[in-house]
Design an enzyme around this catalytic site. Structure first.
Site, PDB file in Angstrom:
ATOM      1  N   LYS A  67      56.828   6.743  88.937  1.00 28.02           N
ATOM      2  CA  LYS A  67      57.914   7.736  88.944  1.00 28.02           C
ATOM      3  C   LYS A  67      57.504   8.814  89.932  1.00 28.02           C
ATOM      4  CE  LYS A  67      58.732  10.827  85.546  1.00 28.02           C
ATOM      5  NZ  LYS A  67      59.290  11.374  84.283  1.00 28.02           N
ATOM      6  N   SER A 199      57.704  25.348  76.538  1.00 28.26           N
ATOM      7  CA  SER A 199      56.905  25.433  77.771  1.00 28.26           C
ATOM      8  C   SER A 199      55.872  26.550  77.646  1.00 28.26           C
ATOM      9  CB  SER A 199      57.830  25.658  78.967  1.00 28.26           C
ATOM     10  OG  SER A 199      58.747  26.686  78.678  1.00 28.26           O
ATOM     11  N   ASP A 222      52.007  19.385  78.516  1.00 25.99           N
ATOM     12  CA  ASP A 222      51.794  18.256  79.426  1.00 25.99           C
ATOM     13  C   ASP A 222      51.082  18.694  80.696  1.00 25.99           C
ATOM     14  OD1 ASP A 222      53.802  19.777  80.485  1.00 25.99           O
ATOM     15  OD2 ASP A 222      55.237  18.148  80.756  1.00 25.99           O
ATOM     16  N   LYS A 226      48.877  24.788  79.231  1.00 26.04           N
ATOM     17  CA  LYS A 226      49.959  24.942  78.255  1.00 26.04           C
ATOM     18  C   LYS A 226      49.389  24.792  76.844  1.00 26.04           C
ATOM     19  CE  LYS A 226      53.983  23.421  80.891  1.00 26.04           C
ATOM     20  NZ  LYS A 226      55.006  22.366  81.017  1.00 26.04           N
TER      21      LYS A 226
HETATM   22  P1  NAD Z   1      63.346  24.300  78.763  1.00 23.74           P
HETATM   23  O1  NAD Z   1      63.045  25.282  79.832  1.00 23.74           O
HETATM   24  O2  NAD Z   1      64.711  23.731  78.680  1.00 23.74           O
HETATM   25  O3  NAD Z   1      62.985  24.949  77.345  1.00 23.74           O
HETATM   26  C1  NAD Z   1      61.773  25.661  77.160  1.00 23.74           C
HETATM   27  C2  NAD Z   1      61.597  25.983  75.701  1.00 23.74           C
HETATM   28  O4  NAD Z   1      60.356  26.673  75.556  1.00 23.74           O
HETATM   29  C3  NAD Z   1      62.665  26.933  75.158  1.00 23.74           C
HETATM   30  O5  NAD Z   1      62.876  26.604  73.806  1.00 23.74           O
HETATM   31  C4  NAD Z   1      61.995  28.291  75.284  1.00 23.74           C
HETATM   32  O6  NAD Z   1      62.549  29.243  74.396  1.00 23.74           O
HETATM   33  C5  NAD Z   1      60.585  27.936  74.917  1.00 23.74           C
HETATM   34  N1  NAD Z   1      59.579  28.870  75.421  1.00 23.74           N
HETATM   35  C6  NAD Z   1      59.482  29.368  76.683  1.00 23.74           C
HETATM   36  N2  NAD Z   1      58.406  30.197  76.765  1.00 23.74           N
HETATM   37  C7  NAD Z   1      57.836  30.216  75.528  1.00 23.74           C
HETATM   38  C8  NAD Z   1      56.697  30.861  74.980  1.00 23.74           C
HETATM   39  N3  NAD Z   1      55.940  31.658  75.728  1.00 23.74           N
HETATM   40  N4  NAD Z   1      56.397  30.650  73.679  1.00 23.74           N
HETATM   41  C9  NAD Z   1      57.161  29.804  72.914  1.00 23.74           C
HETATM   42  N5  NAD Z   1      58.244  29.189  73.387  1.00 23.74           N
HETATM   43  C10 NAD Z   1      58.581  29.382  74.677  1.00 23.74           C
HETATM   44  O7  NAD Z   1      62.249  23.157  78.934  1.00 23.74           O
HETATM   45  P2  NAD Z   1      62.331  21.648  78.458  1.00 23.74           P
HETATM   46  O8  NAD Z   1      62.875  20.837  79.586  1.00 23.74           O
HETATM   47  O9  NAD Z   1      62.961  21.570  77.120  1.00 23.74           O
HETATM   48  O10 NAD Z   1      60.764  21.265  78.374  1.00 23.74           O
HETATM   49  C11 NAD Z   1      59.956  21.793  77.336  1.00 23.74           C
HETATM   50  C12 NAD Z   1      58.512  21.398  77.558  1.00 23.74           C
HETATM   51  O11 NAD Z   1      58.382  19.979  77.441  1.00 23.74           O
HETATM   52  C13 NAD Z   1      57.965  21.736  78.937  1.00 23.74           C
HETATM   53  O12 NAD Z   1      56.656  22.259  78.790  1.00 23.74           O
HETATM   54  C14 NAD Z   1      57.933  20.410  79.652  1.00 23.74           C
HETATM   55  O13 NAD Z   1      56.969  20.367  80.685  1.00 23.74           O
HETATM   56  C15 NAD Z   1      57.564  19.502  78.490  1.00 23.74           C
HETATM   57  N6  NAD Z   1      57.836  18.080  78.697  1.00 23.74           N
HETATM   58  C16 NAD Z   1      56.951  17.209  78.163  1.00 23.74           C
HETATM   59  C17 NAD Z   1      57.143  15.847  78.315  1.00 23.74           C
HETATM   60  C18 NAD Z   1      56.179  14.869  77.696  1.00 23.74           C
HETATM   61  O14 NAD Z   1      56.257  13.682  77.986  1.00 23.74           O
HETATM   62  N7  NAD Z   1      55.299  15.308  76.834  1.00 23.74           N
HETATM   63  C19 NAD Z   1      58.253  15.374  79.032  1.00 23.74           C
HETATM   64  C20 NAD Z   1      59.162  16.287  79.533  1.00 23.74           C
HETATM   65  C21 NAD Z   1      58.945  17.656  79.352  1.00 23.74           C
END
Ligand code: NAD
Length: 321
Positions: A67, A199, A222, A226
Site C-alpha cells: 500500500k 490520535s 500506530d 502516540k
Molecule cells: P480523526 O482525526 O478523524 O479523529 C481523531 C480522534 O482523536 C478524535 O476523536 C479526537 O477527538 C481524538 N483526539 C485528538 N487529540 C486527542 C488527544 N490529545 N487526546 C485524546 N483524544 C484526542 O482520526 P482518525 O482517522 O479517526 O484516526 C484515529 C487514529 O487512528 C489516528 O491516530 C490514526 O493514525 C489511527 N489509525 C490506526 C490504524 C491502525 O491500523 N491501527 C489505521 C488507521 C488509523
C-alpha cells in the site's frame, strides 16, 4: 492487470468480507506463512505530506504487494479531497507482474475496523453487553459499526476529548437501535469491551478506568510517540497484537516496553488464538488487550478480496500492461 477505483469500493466490500480477509491473514502470520516488509514512512518536504509504503507477502493467501500513500494535511481545505490518500498495488507472486491497482482509502478504514472486530470475536467475554468508545473521529464510526456485530451489545458509551464529535458515535448506535450515553473516563468502568481510536500522544484511559474482565482494542497508536492508555494497564492485561515487532516499537505497547513494565515475550500474536495455538482469554476476570498497530498484509488481504469481488461483479477495469 485489473483496476478497482476508489469509487467502486463501497459498493463491493462488506464488513463481513473484510473480517474474513483480516482473520485469515492474521492466522497466516502466526503460522509464519505471511510476513510484512519493513515500513517506509517519509516526510517528503512538500505540502507537509507524510508518504510511505507498507507491504508484505502472504504465501497462504497468494497476496504480494504494497500500500502506497499517507497523509496530506491540506487536502481538504485546499482541494476538497480527504487528507488520507492510499492505493494498493498487487503483484502475481509467481511472476512479479503487477496484477491489480486498488483504491485504498475506504479499505484502510474497513481493514482497521476488521482487526479490532477479530480481536473482539476471539477475546471478549461472550456475555459482553456494554461497549465503550474512546475517540469519535473518522475511524471510530467504522470501528463501532463493525464491533457491534460481534456480541449482543445492549448499550454504547463513549468519551471523546472533543465532546462535539460524540454525535458521530450516537448516530452509529442509533442505526443499530442501541442507546448511547456520553460518559467521563471513569464511566468507562461500565464497559465490557473498550475500543480506543484517537490520535493522542498522551494516555487518556487509565488503569482504574477499566474493570476486570474487559477486552480492550487499542487501535489509535500506530506511530512512535502516540499513546492512548496508561502503561500500567498493559502490565495488568494479557496482551495480543497483530505483529509483535510493531507493537513494541510503534504500537500501544511501546511505552510499557520502554518503562520495563512488560517484555515483548509476553505479547502474543492474535493469529495464534485464531489458529488455536493460544487459548486466548482464560477466565471472565482477565483483562485482554489487543494492540492493533495496522500491518500491510491487512491491506493486501482486503484488496485481494475486493479485486475478486469486482471481477465477479463486472466492476473491475482490465488494462493491458
Ligand atoms: P480523526 O482525526 O478523524 O479523529 C481523531 C480522534 O482523536 C478524535 O476523536 C479526537 O477527538 C481524538 N483526539 C485528538 N487529540 C486527542 C488527544 N490529545 N487526546 C485524546 N483524544 C484526542 O482520526 P482518525 O482517522 O479517526 O484516526 C484515529 C487514529 O487512528 C489516528 O491516530 C490514526 O493514525 C489511527 N489509525 C490506526 C490504524 C491502525 O491500523 N491501527 C489505521 C488507521 C488509523
Amino acid at each position: 492487470m485489473w483496476i478497482v477505483p476508489e469509487s467502486e469500493i463501497a459498493g463491493l466490500m462488506t464488513r463481513e468480507a473484510a473480517f474474513d480477509a483480516v482473520e485469515q491473514v492474521f492466522a497466516a502470520m502466526a503460522r509464519d506463512q505471511a510476513y510484512n516488509f519493513p515500513v517506509v514512512r517519509e516526510a517528503i518536504g512538500h505540502e507537509d505530506a507524510l508518504y510511505g509504503f507498507k507491504g508484505g507477502f502472504d504465501r497462504a493467501g497468494g497476496s504480494l504487494g504494497l500500500k502506497a500513500g499517507g497523509y496530506w494535511p491540506h487536502n481538504l481545505e485546499r482541494r476538497g479531497l480527504i487528507n488520507h490518500q492510499s492505493t494498493v498495488f498487487l503483484f502475481d507472486p509467481d511472476t512479479g507482474k503487477p496484477s491489480a491497482m486498488v483504491g485504498g482509502n475506504l479499505l484502510t478504514a474497513l481493514r482497521t475496523a476488521a482487526a479490532s472486530s477479530v480481536s473482539i470475536r476471539h477475546l471478549a467475554r461472550k456475555d459482553a453487553k456494554v461497549i465503550g468508545m474512546v475517540g469519535a473521529g473518522h475511524q471510530a464510526t467504522f470501528q463501532l459499526r463493525a464491533a457491534l456485530e460481534q456480541r449482543s451489545f445492549e448499550k454504547v458509551i463513549g468519551w471523546n476529548l472533543h465532546p462535539e464529535m460524540l454525535p458521530n458515535l450516537e448516530k452509529v448506535a442509533d442505526e443499530a437501535g442501541l442507546p448511547f450515553e456520553a460518559v467521563d473516563l471513569p464511566g468507562l468502568q461500565e464497559a465490557d469491551v473498550i475500543i480506543t481510536i484517537t490520535s493522542s500522544f498522551a494516555a487518556s484511559l487509565m488503569a482504574d478506568h477499566v474493570s476486570p474482565g474487559t477486552h480492550l482494542a487499542c487501535m489509535g497508536t500506530d506511530t512512535v510517540g502516540k499513546q492512548e492508555v496508561e502503561p500500567s494497564l498493559l502490565a495488568k492485561a494479557v496482551i495480543f497484537t497483530d505483529e509483535v515487532a510493531q507493537s513494541v516499537t510503534l504500537g500501544e505497547a511501546q511505552h510499557a516496553i520502554a518503562s520495563g513494565l512488560i517484555a515483548d515475550s509476553g505479547i502474543t500474536q492474535l493469529g495464534a488464538v485464531i489458529n488455536g495455538d493460544h487459548a486466548g482469554r482464560s477466565d471472565d476476570h482477565e483483562i485482554t488487550l489487543f494492540d492493533g498497530t495496522g500491518v500491510g498484509l491487512q491491506d493486501l488481504a482486503v484488496a485481494s478480496t475486493v479485486v475478486d469481488l469486482a471481477i465477479k461483479q463486472g466492476k473491475a477495469i482490465e488494462v493491458p500492461f
